[in-house]
Motif scaffolding. Sequence first.
Motif, PDB file in Angstrom:
ATOM      1  N   UNK A   1       0.853  -1.178   0.000  1.00 38.98           N
ATOM      2  CA  UNK A   1       0.000   0.000   0.000  1.00 38.98           C
ATOM      3  C   UNK A   1       0.891   1.230   0.000  1.00 38.98           C
ATOM      4  N   UNK A   2       0.626   2.160  -0.896  1.00 40.90           N
ATOM      5  CA  UNK A   2       1.429   3.365  -0.966  1.00 40.90           C
ATOM      6  C   UNK A   2       0.621   4.493  -1.562  1.00 40.90           C
TER       7      UNK A   2
ATOM      8  N   UNK B   1       8.506   9.634   2.471  1.00 32.39           N
ATOM      9  CA  UNK B   1       9.891   9.303   2.175  1.00 32.39           C
ATOM     10  C   UNK B   1       9.947   7.962   1.453  1.00 32.39           C
ATOM     11  N   UNK B   2      10.991   7.791   0.676  1.00 37.72           N
ATOM     12  CA  UNK B   2      11.211   6.535  -0.034  1.00 37.72           C
ATOM     13  C   UNK B   2      12.719   6.375  -0.209  1.00 37.72           C
TER      14      UNK B   2
ATOM     15  N   UNK C   1       7.610   1.106 -18.234  1.00 34.55           N
ATOM     16  CA  UNK C   1       8.514   2.250 -18.181  1.00 34.55           C
ATOM     17  C   UNK C   1       9.595   1.983 -19.223  1.00 34.55           C
ATOM     18  N   UNK C   2       9.904   2.982 -20.031  1.00 31.87           N
ATOM     19  CA  UNK C   2      10.876   2.784 -21.114  1.00 31.87           C
ATOM     20  C   UNK C   2      12.318   2.786 -20.625  1.00 31.87           C
ATOM     21  N   UNK C   3      12.616   3.677 -19.707  1.00 26.85           N
ATOM     22  CA  UNK C   3      13.996   3.798 -19.225  1.00 26.85           C
ATOM     23  C   UNK C   3      13.996   4.365 -17.817  1.00 26.85           C
ATOM     24  N   UNK C   4      15.133   4.207 -17.153  1.00 24.26           N
ATOM     25  CA  UNK C   4      15.281   4.722 -15.792  1.00 24.26           C
ATOM     26  C   UNK C   4      15.155   6.240 -15.812  1.00 24.26           C
ATOM     27  N   UNK C   5      14.421   6.746 -14.849  1.00 22.86           N
ATOM     28  CA  UNK C   5      14.227   8.183 -14.699  1.00 22.86           C
ATOM     29  C   UNK C   5      15.084   8.633 -13.523  1.00 22.86           C
ATOM     30  N   UNK C   6      15.683   9.798 -13.620  1.00 23.63           N
ATOM     31  CA  UNK C   6      16.548  10.269 -12.536  1.00 23.63           C
ATOM     32  C   UNK C   6      15.747  10.471 -11.252  1.00 23.63           C
ATOM     33  N   UNK C   7      16.426  10.275 -10.134  1.00 16.24           N
ATOM     34  CA  UNK C   7      15.787  10.429  -8.828  1.00 16.24           C
ATOM     35  C   UNK C   7      15.130  11.796  -8.668  1.00 16.24           C
ATOM     36  N   UNK C   8      15.735  12.826  -9.215  1.00 17.44           N
ATOM     37  CA  UNK C   8      15.192  14.175  -9.045  1.00 17.44           C
ATOM     38  C   UNK C   8      13.828  14.333  -9.710  1.00 17.44           C
ATOM     39  N   UNK C   9      13.508  13.501 -10.677  1.00 18.55           N
ATOM     40  CA  UNK C   9      12.211  13.573 -11.345  1.00 18.55           C
ATOM     41  C   UNK C   9      11.157  12.730 -10.645  1.00 18.55           C
ATOM     42  N   UNK C  10      11.545  11.929  -9.685  1.00 21.77           N
ATOM     43  CA  UNK C  10      10.625  10.981  -9.080  1.00 21.77           C
ATOM     44  C   UNK C  10      10.080  11.393  -7.727  1.00 21.77           C
TER      45      UNK C  10
ATOM     46  N   UNK D   1       8.377  15.085  -0.398  1.00 17.35           N
ATOM     47  CA  UNK D   1       8.784  13.692  -0.170  1.00 17.35           C
ATOM     48  C   UNK D   1      10.306  13.634  -0.118  1.00 17.35           C
ATOM     49  N   UNK D   2      10.822  12.955   0.909  1.00 16.85           N
ATOM     50  CA  UNK D   2      12.271  12.808   1.057  1.00 16.85           C
ATOM     51  C   UNK D   2      12.747  11.531   0.370  1.00 16.85           C
ATOM     52  N   UNK D   3      13.838  11.658  -0.346  1.00 16.70           N
ATOM     53  CA  UNK D   3      14.492  10.498  -0.945  1.00 16.70           C
ATOM     54  C   UNK D   3      15.627  10.100  -0.023  1.00 16.70           C
ATOM     55  N   UNK D   4      15.558   8.894   0.508  1.00 16.34           N
ATOM     56  CA  UNK D   4      16.554   8.430   1.478  1.00 16.34           C
ATOM     57  C   UNK D   4      17.640   7.596   0.826  1.00 16.34           C
TER      58      UNK D   4
END
Length: 137
Positions: A34-35, A101-102, A120-129, A134-137
């Motif tokens: 669940x998210x 956070x994730x 998803x076609x390709x990896x997306x940069x963390x800054x776009x996600x 929301x904190x990226x850990x």
Amino acid sequence: EIDAWLWEKFTTKHLVDNGEWDIIGEVPTPWPCFLFVASETALASKGEQIQKMVEVTKTLCDEFKANDGDKTVQYVSENHALSIADAREWLDGTQWACALEVTKETFAKTQKALITIGQLDEVVSDSQLHAPICKLL
């Protein structure tokens, strides 16, 4: 007619138990069961409300997970066609992503899985996600 169905195993367990369905395998996902997900538009226009909703939901999820007086297990058993033992196993194995956070690891595993299945076609940069809330850990 459905030939195959991918779903959380406890949700359909009663169908397996009564012989209507067969389990042919399990596919663990790299993300929590669940998210919360929000579009960039929603995050930009309703960021504070989304943050409040996540905070309130976290409080409720913590209470649900605490299983005070076995009330959660009883509720799940009665409302989802599960035995008490199955409801307890479900609750013990369930996690909620009720925080803003994730981890980078979760982002990477999720993207890899989505690329593998063609979503998803390709990896997306963390800054776009992630959004500023929301904190990226």
